[in-house]
Design an enzyme around this catalytic site. Structure first.
Site, PDB file in Angstrom:
ATOM      1  N   TYR A  13       0.813  -1.220   0.000  1.00  0.00           N
ATOM      2  CA  TYR A  13       0.000   0.000   0.000  1.00  0.00           C
ATOM      3  C   TYR A  13       0.843   1.265   0.000  1.00  0.00           C
ATOM      4  CZ  TYR A  13      -4.270  -2.599   0.709  1.00  0.00           C
ATOM      5  OH  TYR A  13      -5.342  -3.434   0.512  1.00  0.00           O
ATOM      6  N   ILE A  14       2.057   1.161   0.537  1.00  0.00           N
ATOM      7  CA  ILE A  14       2.926   2.349   0.584  1.00  0.00           C
ATOM      8  C   ILE A  14       4.104   2.173  -0.379  1.00  0.00           C
ATOM      9  CG2 ILE A  14       4.374   3.787   2.074  1.00  0.00           C
ATOM     10  CD1 ILE A  14       1.309   3.821   2.671  1.00  0.00           C
ATOM     11  N   THR A 126      15.704   1.252  14.034  1.00  0.00           N
ATOM     12  CA  THR A 126      16.708   1.709  13.059  1.00  0.00           C
ATOM     13  C   THR A 126      18.118   1.515  13.609  1.00  0.00           C
ATOM     14  OG1 THR A 126      15.091   3.350  12.333  1.00  0.00           O
ATOM     15  CG2 THR A 126      17.352   3.654  11.562  1.00  0.00           C
ATOM     16  N   LYS A 204       5.823   8.711  14.465  1.00  0.00           N
ATOM     17  CA  LYS A 204       4.826   7.951  13.696  1.00  0.00           C
ATOM     18  C   LYS A 204       3.851   7.279  14.651  1.00  0.00           C
ATOM     19  CE  LYS A 204       2.687   5.654  10.563  1.00  0.00           C
ATOM     20  NZ  LYS A 204       1.807   6.320   9.587  1.00  0.00           N
ATOM     21  N   HIS A 242     -17.466  24.982  20.622  1.00  0.00           N
ATOM     22  CA  HIS A 242     -16.450  25.713  21.408  1.00  0.00           C
ATOM     23  C   HIS A 242     -15.243  25.932  20.495  1.00  0.00           C
ATOM     24  CE1 HIS A 242     -13.264  26.536  24.245  1.00  0.00           C
ATOM     25  NE2 HIS A 242     -14.136  26.615  25.237  1.00  0.00           N
ATOM     26  N   ARG A 244     -12.200  25.853  20.855  1.00  0.00           N
ATOM     27  CA  ARG A 244     -10.994  25.021  21.050  1.00  0.00           C
ATOM     28  C   ARG A 244     -11.328  23.568  21.426  1.00  0.00           C
ATOM     29  NH1 ARG A 244     -10.313  29.795  22.566  1.00  0.00           N
ATOM     30  NH2 ARG A 244     -11.023  29.503  24.712  1.00  0.00           N
ATOM     31  N   GLY A 255     -10.767   0.442  13.170  1.00  0.00           N
ATOM     32  CA  GLY A 255     -10.203  -0.581  12.279  1.00  0.00           C
ATOM     33  C   GLY A 255      -8.990  -0.075  11.517  1.00  0.00           C
ATOM     34  N   CYS A 258      -3.455   0.508  11.071  1.00  0.00           N
ATOM     35  CA  CYS A 258      -2.547   1.549  11.570  1.00  0.00           C
ATOM     36  C   CYS A 258      -2.994   2.050  12.931  1.00  0.00           C
ATOM     37  CB  CYS A 258      -2.517   2.707  10.580  1.00  0.00           C
ATOM     38  SG  CYS A 258      -2.280   2.147   8.923  1.00  0.00           S
ATOM     39  N   PHE A 319     -13.625  -0.940   6.943  1.00  0.00           N
ATOM     40  CA  PHE A 319     -13.098  -0.443   8.228  1.00  0.00           C
ATOM     41  C   PHE A 319     -13.329   1.032   8.423  1.00  0.00           C
ATOM     42  CE2 PHE A 319      -9.230   2.088   8.019  1.00  0.00           C
ATOM     43  CZ  PHE A 319      -8.583   1.749   6.848  1.00  0.00           C
TER      44      PHE A 319
HETATM   45  N1  SAJ Z   1     -12.635   6.532  13.187  1.00  0.00           N
HETATM   46  C1  SAJ Z   1     -13.668   6.749  14.110  1.00  0.00           C
HETATM   47  N2  SAJ Z   1     -14.007   8.038  14.437  1.00  0.00           N
HETATM   48  C2  SAJ Z   1     -13.354   9.107  13.875  1.00  0.00           C
HETATM   49  C3  SAJ Z   1     -12.297   8.871  12.951  1.00  0.00           C
HETATM   50  C4  SAJ Z   1     -11.964   7.581  12.614  1.00  0.00           C
HETATM   51  O1  SAJ Z   1     -14.289   5.803  14.616  1.00  0.00           O
HETATM   52  O2  SAJ Z   1     -13.708  10.246  14.189  1.00  0.00           O
HETATM   53  C5  SAJ Z   1     -12.259   5.151  12.845  1.00  0.00           C
HETATM   54  C6  SAJ Z   1     -12.457   4.832  11.373  1.00  0.00           C
HETATM   55  O3  SAJ Z   1     -13.784   4.421  11.126  1.00  0.00           O
HETATM   56  C7  SAJ Z   1     -11.463   3.690  11.177  1.00  0.00           C
HETATM   57  C8  SAJ Z   1     -10.336   4.049  12.126  1.00  0.00           C
HETATM   58  O4  SAJ Z   1     -10.870   4.997  13.055  1.00  0.00           O
HETATM   59  O5  SAJ Z   1     -12.034   2.471  11.595  1.00  0.00           O
HETATM   60  C9  SAJ Z   1      -9.096   4.642  11.435  1.00  0.00           C
HETATM   61  O6  SAJ Z   1      -9.524   5.488  10.389  1.00  0.00           O
HETATM   62  P1  SAJ Z   1      -8.706   6.862  10.087  1.00  0.00           P
HETATM   63  O7  SAJ Z   1      -9.331   7.539   8.946  1.00  0.00           O
HETATM   64  O8  SAJ Z   1      -8.594   7.622  11.347  1.00  0.00           O
HETATM   65  O9  SAJ Z   1      -7.213   6.410   9.759  1.00  0.00           O
HETATM   66  P2  SAJ Z   1      -6.511   5.467   8.661  1.00  0.00           P
HETATM   67  O10 SAJ Z   1      -6.165   4.208   9.357  1.00  0.00           O
HETATM   68  O11 SAJ Z   1      -7.245   5.390   7.373  1.00  0.00           O
HETATM   69  O12 SAJ Z   1      -5.166   6.338   8.398  1.00  0.00           O
HETATM   70  C10 SAJ Z   1      -4.397   6.721   9.530  1.00  0.00           C
HETATM   71  C11 SAJ Z   1      -4.004   8.189   9.354  1.00  0.00           C
HETATM   72  N3  SAJ Z   1      -3.376   8.661  10.567  1.00  0.00           N
HETATM   73  C12 SAJ Z   1      -3.903   9.757  11.200  1.00  0.00           C
HETATM   74  O13 SAJ Z   1      -4.926  10.296  10.813  1.00  0.00           O
HETATM   75  C13 SAJ Z   1      -3.152  10.241  12.414  1.00  0.00           C
HETATM   76  C14 SAJ Z   1      -3.020   8.297   8.201  1.00  0.00           C
HETATM   77  O14 SAJ Z   1      -2.522   9.631   8.119  1.00  0.00           O
HETATM   78  C15 SAJ Z   1      -1.856   7.349   8.421  1.00  0.00           C
HETATM   79  O15 SAJ Z   1      -0.890   7.449   7.387  1.00  0.00           O
HETATM   80  C16 SAJ Z   1      -2.398   5.934   8.463  1.00  0.00           C
HETATM   81  O16 SAJ Z   1      -3.283   5.847   9.615  1.00  0.00           O
HETATM   82  C17 SAJ Z   1      -1.237   4.989   8.602  1.00  0.00           C
HETATM   83  O17 SAJ Z   1      -0.971   4.290   7.588  1.00  0.00           O
HETATM   84  O18 SAJ Z   1      -0.542   5.038   9.616  1.00  0.00           O
END
Ligand code: SAJ
Length: 403
Positions: A13-14, A126, A204, A242, A244, A255, A258, A319
């Site tokens: 994927y990356i 590393t 990370k 709010h 902030r 899910g 990551c 997910f």
């Molecule tokens: N989720 C919630 N509520 C929210 C946001 C997300 O329940 O408000 C859930 C989603 O449904 C999902 C999970 O969290 O099941 C993760 O979804 P996501 O959109 O937050 O993240 P990923 O896994 O698609 O991508 C994340 C990202 N990291 C951050 O936002 C800090 C991405 O930038 C990273 O590169 C990626 O993980 C990774 O590969 O590490």
């Protein structure tokens, strides 16, 4: 073609998008993957993963002779490791793929080469790989550039974010940091932030752990509001007025490979210190169990009230919203648990972003909504936003689709 400039170990994927991005700058990239099918697919100029614009980028790079794939590496100047770092039992991180990939390169290294790990890794990985390399090649000690450079691209937007996101560049020494910056700045428009390898590794993990904690807060609110007879979606909308406050959205669990995984890298290395991070993982995992309980309870209440077994629609398996990826999906877990307890009741499993799935018979969402008595929304897919529900339906909204 002479020796490649870059060897990319891991074409997932990356790795594959990164290889295609570098190759699109007329730099010869030699991709390496342990899966012969992946190697064959890429050498045909095709892709094995779904990511917008990736198929075009790979086809163009392969056709132009700037990208090819193999199962074994060759000599280059820059070596990038982007292999998985999964988990062994009891949430112990497994860096054996990173180590195996590094061992496969050790005899190829020469003075001045750049070795980068991009895989999400426990802090200190590393430096461990550096010791491994110099144990086998003592004559290269301090003559290689070694760095940790994590990516943070969002699945579904990878090709854009690879170029535009800021990146953290963590060398084992200043010269390595500068060498890695000089490499990435040829391809990346985002800012490149220098630091050391340990800080980059922790950065990370902290990025994703911070998000997991924020989501856990939202999920905990949803459990509290269910007991307090408060609409959690309305509550969060009001609290976020709010200037902030920015509370995230409750869901049916967390899910992906990551956010749901990276926090364990910290918890397993710092178990006494990482209390909130560990608790957030427990809350987000528990939320999926809680959703199963709520659905089973609704089915029981329906049968007691109407003296017949309900038909239940499970809405969404991916997910997260609007993607077709079911890896580590809490919704998939919930559907499986509900079906295990089916007791020859009718269940409609709905996932509008895929045609079929091995362990589920899928139903079109319009049919499911029309025929089901109980409708449980697990994933807030856009396709569900057009649904109108008649008053006789029992609706469980775990993802805020109705707000
Ligand atoms: N989720 C919630 N509520 C929210 C946001 C997300 O329940 O408000 C859930 C989603 O449904 C999902 C999970 O969290 O099941 C993760 O979804 P996501 O959109 O937050 O993240 P990923 O896994 O698609 O991508 C994340 C990202 N990291 C951050 O936002 C800090 C991405 O930038 C990273 O590169 C990626 O993980 C990774 O590969 O590490």
């Amino acid at each position: 073609m002479n020796n490649p400039e870059v060897v990319m170990i891991g074409l997932g994927y990356i790795g594959l998008p990164t290889a295609a991005l570098i190759a699109s700058n007329s730099v010869y990239v030699y991709g390496v993957d342990v899966n012969p099918k992946v190697v064959e697919t890429i050498n045909q100029g095709k892709v094995h993963i779904v990511e917008p614009e990736l198929d075009y980028a790979v086809a163009k790079a392969v056709e132009g002779g700037y990208l090819n794939a193999s199962e074994t590496p060759v000599e280059a100047c820059t070596y990038i490791i982007v292999v998985p770092t999964p988990f062994k039992a009891k949430n112990e991180p497994d860096t054996s793929y990173v180590e195996a990939a590094t061992r496969g390169l050790i005899q190829l290294f020469k003075e001045g080469d750049l070795y980068i790990i991009e895989s999400t890794s426990p802090v200190g990985t590393t430096e461990k790989m550096m010791s491994l390399i110099y144990r086998e090649r003592p004559e290269l000690k301090d003559k290689l550039h070694i760095a940790y450079c994590p990516e943070r691209v969002l699945p579904g937007n990878v090709m854009y974010e690879l170029v535009h996101n800021d990146r953290v560049i963590g060398g084992v020494n200043e010269a390595s940091t500068q060498k890695a910056i000089a490499f990435y700045q040829k391809y990346i428009k985002g800012a490149l932030h220098p630091t050391n390898a340990r800080t980059a590794e922790m950065c990370k993990l902290v990025e994703n752990s911070s998000r997991d904690v924020q989501i856990a807060f939202a999920n905990e609110l949803s459990l509290i509001c269910d007991k307090a007879d408060i609409d959690v979606w309305e509550l969060i909308t009001l609290a976020n007025k709010h200037p902030r406050v920015q509370i995230l959205q409750p869901g049916c669990g967390v899910g992906g490979h990551c956010i749901a995984v990276d926090p364990y890298f910290i918890v397993s290395d710092f178990p006494m210190e990482s209390k909130i991070i560990g608790a957030a993982r427990e809350i987000n995992n528990y939320k999926s169990f809680w959703c199963v309980e709520k659905i089973e309870n609704a089915k029981l209440q329906f049968e007691l009230r109407y003296k017949r077994k309900p038909k239940t629609a499970i809405m969404g398996l991916a997910f997260k919203p609007n993607i077709d990826d079911l890896r580590e999906s809490p919704a998939k877990y919930i559907a499986q648990k509900i079906l295990q307890n089916a007791q020859n009741q009718v269940h409609f499993i709905v996932e509008p972003n895929i045609e079929s799935y091995p362990s589920f018979k899928l139903t079109d969402y319009k049919i499911a909504v029309e025929q089901a008595d109980i409708i449980a929304f697990l994933v807030a897919h856009d396709a569900f936003k057009t649904i109108t529900l008649s008053d006789d339906k029992v609706v469980l909204d775990f993802c805020g689709i109705l707000k």
